[in-house]
Design a protein around this motif. Structure first.
Motif, mmCIF file in Angstrom:
data_model
loop_
_atom_site.group_PDB
_atom_site.id
_atom_site.type_symbol
_atom_site.label_atom_id
_atom_site.label_comp_id
_atom_site.label_asym_id
_atom_site.label_seq_id
_atom_site.Cartn_x
_atom_site.Cartn_y
_atom_site.Cartn_z
ATOM 1 N N ASN A 82 0.831 -1.212 0.000
ATOM 2 C CA ASN A 82 0.000 0.000 0.000
ATOM 3 C C ASN A 82 0.859 1.254 0.000
ATOM 4 N N ARG A 83 0.304 2.286 -0.624
ATOM 5 C CA ARG A 83 0.997 3.568 -0.734
ATOM 6 C C ARG A 83 0.009 4.685 -0.385
ATOM 7 N N ASP A 84 0.550 5.836 0.028
ATOM 8 C CA ASP A 84 -0.299 6.946 0.477
ATOM 9 C C ASP A 84 -0.642 7.900 -0.667
ATOM 10 N N TYR A 85 -1.907 8.278 -0.750
ATOM 11 C CA TYR A 85 -2.344 9.252 -1.765
ATOM 12 C C TYR A 85 -3.335 10.244 -1.159
ATOM 13 N N THR A 86 -3.316 11.446 -1.697
ATOM 14 C CA THR A 86 -4.146 12.549 -1.198
ATOM 15 C C THR A 86 -5.535 12.493 -1.818
ATOM 16 N N PRO A 87 -6.582 12.545 -1.021
ATOM 17 C CA PRO A 87 -7.920 12.697 -1.624
ATOM 18 C C PRO A 87 -7.999 14.078 -2.289
ATOM 19 N N LEU A 99 -8.194 10.855 -7.332
ATOM 20 C CA LEU A 99 -6.791 10.800 -6.914
ATOM 21 C C LEU A 99 -5.921 11.240 -8.082
ATOM 22 N N GLU A 100 -4.746 11.803 -7.773
ATOM 23 C CA GLU A 100 -3.784 12.140 -8.831
ATOM 24 C C GLU A 100 -2.475 11.429 -8.531
ATOM 25 N N PHE A 101 -2.055 10.586 -9.471
ATOM 26 C CA PHE A 101 -0.824 9.809 -9.307
ATOM 27 C C PHE A 101 0.308 10.457 -10.092
ATOM 28 N N VAL A 102 1.451 10.630 -9.435
ATOM 29 C CA VAL A 102 2.666 11.042 -10.140
ATOM 30 C C VAL A 102 3.270 9.787 -10.771
ATOM 31 N N VAL A 103 3.578 9.891 -12.058
ATOM 32 C CA VAL A 103 4.208 8.776 -12.763
ATOM 33 C C VAL A 103 5.714 8.907 -12.590
ATOM 34 N N HIS A 104 6.349 7.851 -12.091
ATOM 35 C CA HIS A 104 7.810 7.876 -11.987
ATOM 36 C C HIS A 104 8.361 6.542 -12.455
ATOM 37 N N ALA A 105 9.693 6.433 -12.475
ATOM 38 C CA ALA A 105 10.327 5.335 -13.212
ATOM 39 C C ALA A 105 9.952 3.958 -12.688
ATOM 40 N N ASP A 106 9.895 3.774 -11.379
ATOM 41 C CA ASP A 106 9.871 2.411 -10.885
ATOM 42 C C ASP A 106 9.139 2.342 -9.553
ATOM 43 N N GLY A 107 7.840 2.048 -9.590
ATOM 44 C CA GLY A 107 7.106 1.954 -8.331
ATOM 45 C C GLY A 107 5.803 1.217 -8.552
ATOM 46 N N ALA A 108 5.376 0.441 -7.554
ATOM 47 C CA ALA A 108 4.173 -0.381 -7.694
ATOM 48 C C ALA A 108 2.935 0.489 -7.927
ATOM 49 N N ALA A 109 2.817 1.584 -7.178
ATOM 50 C CA ALA A 109 1.622 2.427 -7.318
ATOM 51 C C ALA A 109 1.650 3.195 -8.640
ATOM 52 N N SER A 110 2.834 3.679 -8.995
ATOM 53 C CA SER A 110 2.974 4.383 -10.269
ATOM 54 C C SER A 110 2.639 3.435 -11.429
ATOM 55 N N ASP A 111 3.111 2.185 -11.350
ATOM 56 C CA ASP A 111 2.803 1.188 -12.394
ATOM 57 C C ASP A 111 1.298 0.915 -12.451
ATOM 58 N N TRP A 247 7.993 11.028 0.017
ATOM 59 C CA TRP A 247 8.743 9.891 -0.515
ATOM 60 C C TRP A 247 10.204 10.205 -0.275
ATOM 61 N N LYS A 248 11.046 9.188 -0.412
ATOM 62 C CA LYS A 248 12.466 9.425 -0.163
ATOM 63 C C LYS A 248 13.274 8.726 -1.244
ATOM 64 N N THR A 249 14.246 9.410 -1.802
ATOM 65 C CA THR A 249 15.090 8.807 -2.831
ATOM 66 C C THR A 249 15.649 7.488 -2.312
HETATM 67 C C1 LIG Z 1 0.564 11.880 3.131
HETATM 68 C C2 LIG Z 1 1.042 11.529 1.727
HETATM 69 C C3 LIG Z 1 0.283 11.919 0.627
HETATM 70 C C4 LIG Z 1 0.730 11.627 -0.670
HETATM 71 N N1 LIG Z 1 -0.037 12.005 -1.743
HETATM 72 C C5 LIG Z 1 0.368 11.699 -3.000
HETATM 73 C C6 LIG Z 1 -0.447 12.027 -4.136
HETATM 74 O O1 LIG Z 1 -1.566 12.543 -4.013
HETATM 75 N N2 LIG Z 1 0.038 11.714 -5.371
HETATM 76 C C7 LIG Z 1 1.264 11.092 -5.545
HETATM 77 O O2 LIG Z 1 1.642 10.818 -6.688
HETATM 78 N N3 LIG Z 1 2.038 10.764 -4.487
HETATM 79 C C8 LIG Z 1 1.619 11.035 -3.231
HETATM 80 N N4 LIG Z 1 2.392 10.678 -2.160
HETATM 81 C C9 LIG Z 1 3.694 10.055 -2.416
HETATM 82 C C10 LIG Z 1 3.596 8.563 -2.739
HETATM 83 O O3 LIG Z 1 2.972 7.884 -1.658
HETATM 84 C C11 LIG Z 1 5.033 8.015 -2.956
HETATM 85 O O4 LIG Z 1 5.624 8.653 -4.058
HETATM 86 C C12 LIG Z 1 5.065 6.503 -3.109
HETATM 87 O O5 LIG Z 1 6.364 6.061 -2.758
HETATM 88 C C13 LIG Z 1 4.764 6.024 -4.519
HETATM 89 O O6 LIG Z 1 4.731 4.623 -4.487
HETATM 90 P P1 LIG Z 1 5.322 3.713 -5.651
HETATM 91 O O7 LIG Z 1 4.836 2.320 -5.360
HETATM 92 O O8 LIG Z 1 4.999 4.303 -6.982
HETATM 93 O O9 LIG Z 1 6.891 3.793 -5.452
HETATM 94 P P2 LIG Z 1 7.736 3.020 -4.307
HETATM 95 O O10 LIG Z 1 7.642 1.551 -4.506
HETATM 96 O O11 LIG Z 1 7.329 3.557 -2.972
HETATM 97 O O12 LIG Z 1 9.213 3.502 -4.616
HETATM 98 C C14 LIG Z 1 9.991 2.895 -5.662
HETATM 99 C C15 LIG Z 1 11.150 3.812 -6.009
HETATM 100 O O13 LIG Z 1 10.632 5.000 -6.578
HETATM 101 C C16 LIG Z 1 11.075 6.147 -5.857
HETATM 102 N N5 LIG Z 1 9.932 7.089 -5.811
HETATM 103 C C17 LIG Z 1 8.800 7.007 -5.067
HETATM 104 N N6 LIG Z 1 7.983 8.037 -5.332
HETATM 105 C C18 LIG Z 1 8.619 8.789 -6.266
HETATM 106 C C19 LIG Z 1 8.277 9.991 -6.957
HETATM 107 N N7 LIG Z 1 7.117 10.634 -6.740
HETATM 108 N N8 LIG Z 1 9.155 10.481 -7.854
HETATM 109 C C20 LIG Z 1 10.332 9.845 -8.106
HETATM 110 N N9 LIG Z 1 10.712 8.701 -7.490
HETATM 111 C C21 LIG Z 1 9.855 8.187 -6.585
HETATM 112 C C22 LIG Z 1 11.506 5.635 -4.484
HETATM 113 O O14 LIG Z 1 12.545 6.418 -3.955
HETATM 114 C C23 LIG Z 1 11.985 4.234 -4.794
HETATM 115 O O15 LIG Z 1 13.339 4.261 -5.202
HETATM 116 C C24 LIG Z 1 1.960 10.942 -0.863
HETATM 117 C C25 LIG Z 1 2.704 10.528 0.253
HETATM 118 C C26 LIG Z 1 2.260 10.825 1.532
HETATM 119 C C27 LIG Z 1 3.088 10.367 2.712
#
Ligand SMILES: Cc1cc2nc3c(=O)[nH]c(=O)nc-3n(C[C@H](O)[C@H](O)[C@H](O)COP(=O)(O)OP(=O)(O)OC[C@H]3O[C@@H](n4cnc5c(N)ncnc54)[C@H](O)[C@@H]3O)c2cc1C
Length: 260
Positions: A82-87, A99-111, A247-249
């Motif tokens: 599970n990952r956190d997203y803003t209503p 919800l609005e998702f940021v697309v980034h290179a490698d992440g389960a929620a982004s995918d 999120w954290k690098t």
């Molecule tokens: C309170 C709260 C509210 C949030 N609201 C939103 C929202 O509305 N929309 C949104 O898009 N995100 C939001 N986020 C951030 C989101 O939860 C994280 O970016 C999350 O890690 C994405 O999950 P993932 O599975 O895509 O990537 P992960 O599996 O968590 O991470 C995989 C890799 O990607 C990197 N990564 C993660 N996020 C990013 C990013 N944004 N850009 C570049 N690299 C990244 C990590 O460092 C890691 O190396 C919120 C976070 C919090 C704590």
């Protein structure tokens, strides 16, 4: 026997004004919800908007712009993470959530956001609570990277029209600079293209006069430096500051934390 209360604990009669700037914390019972995806829209190179609808979204309690819900997604190895997203927007009567998702290179929620289809079922939980930052400040700074933009857009929509707002926002592509408010002398948006530039821009700006609230969210290391800049270097009261790592690098599954 007559009881004498300590002055500090005296009740304020209902007719007297409340002290200013009272932050209110509200807890919600955590509920799991299984709505259906009804719209998927690419807003710009970095953002996908997903609309969810369902009876179990009726009554969704989101009382603050920086609430978060948990979105459960497959991790590609047969597990759910599970990952956190803003209503970003919601209609608790109709049971609709955006919800609005940021697309980034490698992440389960982004995918997940890039693959999900209309008609798919989603799994959400929360929000577990709301921290209600009042709207009685003289000014507001809203600072962040793309992950903060859903909360920043929502905050601007919820603040009074005459609120003094400064936004300092980082995006990766010029097309991600979506219109958020008309620019006037008391409402300004500074777009930057890197996290270093975000900190530089904040450094260059003077804090306005009066009581203000500084809200920031985004990459953890940058948010730590931002807090240092706002509270330690510029001397802004920490009580009027909320800066969170979203999120954290190099780290996955970061829950919200305040890096102070
Ligand atoms: C309170 C709260 C509210 C949030 N609201 C939103 C929202 O509305 N929309 C949104 O898009 N995100 C939001 N986020 C951030 C989101 O939860 C994280 O970016 C999350 O890690 C994405 O999950 P993932 O599975 O895509 O990537 P992960 O599996 O968590 O991470 C995989 C890799 O990607 C990197 N990564 C993660 N996020 C990013 C990013 N944004 N850009 C570049 N690299 C990244 C990590 O460092 C890691 O190396 C919120 C976070 C919090 C704590």
């Amino acid at each position: 026997m007559t009881q004498h209360s300590h002055p500090a604990y005296e009740r304020i009669p209902a007719h007297e004004p409340k002290p200013p700037h009272q932050i209110q914390k509200v807890r919600h019972e955590i509920q799991h919800r299984y709505p259906i995806v009804t719209q998927v829209e690419s807003l710009s190179p970095s953002f996908i908007r997903i609309l969810l609808e369902g009876d179990d979204l009726v009554g969704l309690p989101s009382m603050s712009f920086d609430d978060h819900i948990k979105v459960f997604v497959p991790d590609g190895q047969g597990n759910e993470v599970n990952r956190d997203y803003t209503p970003r927007a919601f209609n608790p009567e109709a049971g609709i959530l955006e919800l609005e998702f940021v697309v980034h290179a490698d992440g389960a929620a982004s995918d997940w956001a890039q693959q999900v289809k209309i008609g798919d079922q989603a799994h959400l939980a929360g929000p577990r609570g709301s921290m209600i930052i009042p709207m009685d400040y003289d000014w507001y700074w809203l600072i962040g990277d793309p992950t903060a933009l859903p909360a920043i857009h929502r905050r601007i929509e919820e603040l009074p029209l005459d609120a003094h707002i400064t936004v300092i926002a980082q995006v990766d592509h010029p097309e991600d600079q979506r219109q958020m408010m008309a620019s006037t002398s008391s409402r300004q948006v500074h777009w930057v293209s890197s996290l270093e530039a975000l900190l530089d821009q904040v450094q260059q700006l003077d804090l306005p006069q009066g009581d203000g609230f500084v809200w920031g969210a985004g990459e953890g290391h940058t948010m730590k430096q931002l807090r240092q800049l706002i509270v330690t270097e510029k001397g802004h009261p920490s009580d009027y500051t909320r800066i969170s790592a979203y999120w954290k690098t190099g780290a996955t599954d970061l829950d919200d934390e305040n890096p102070s």
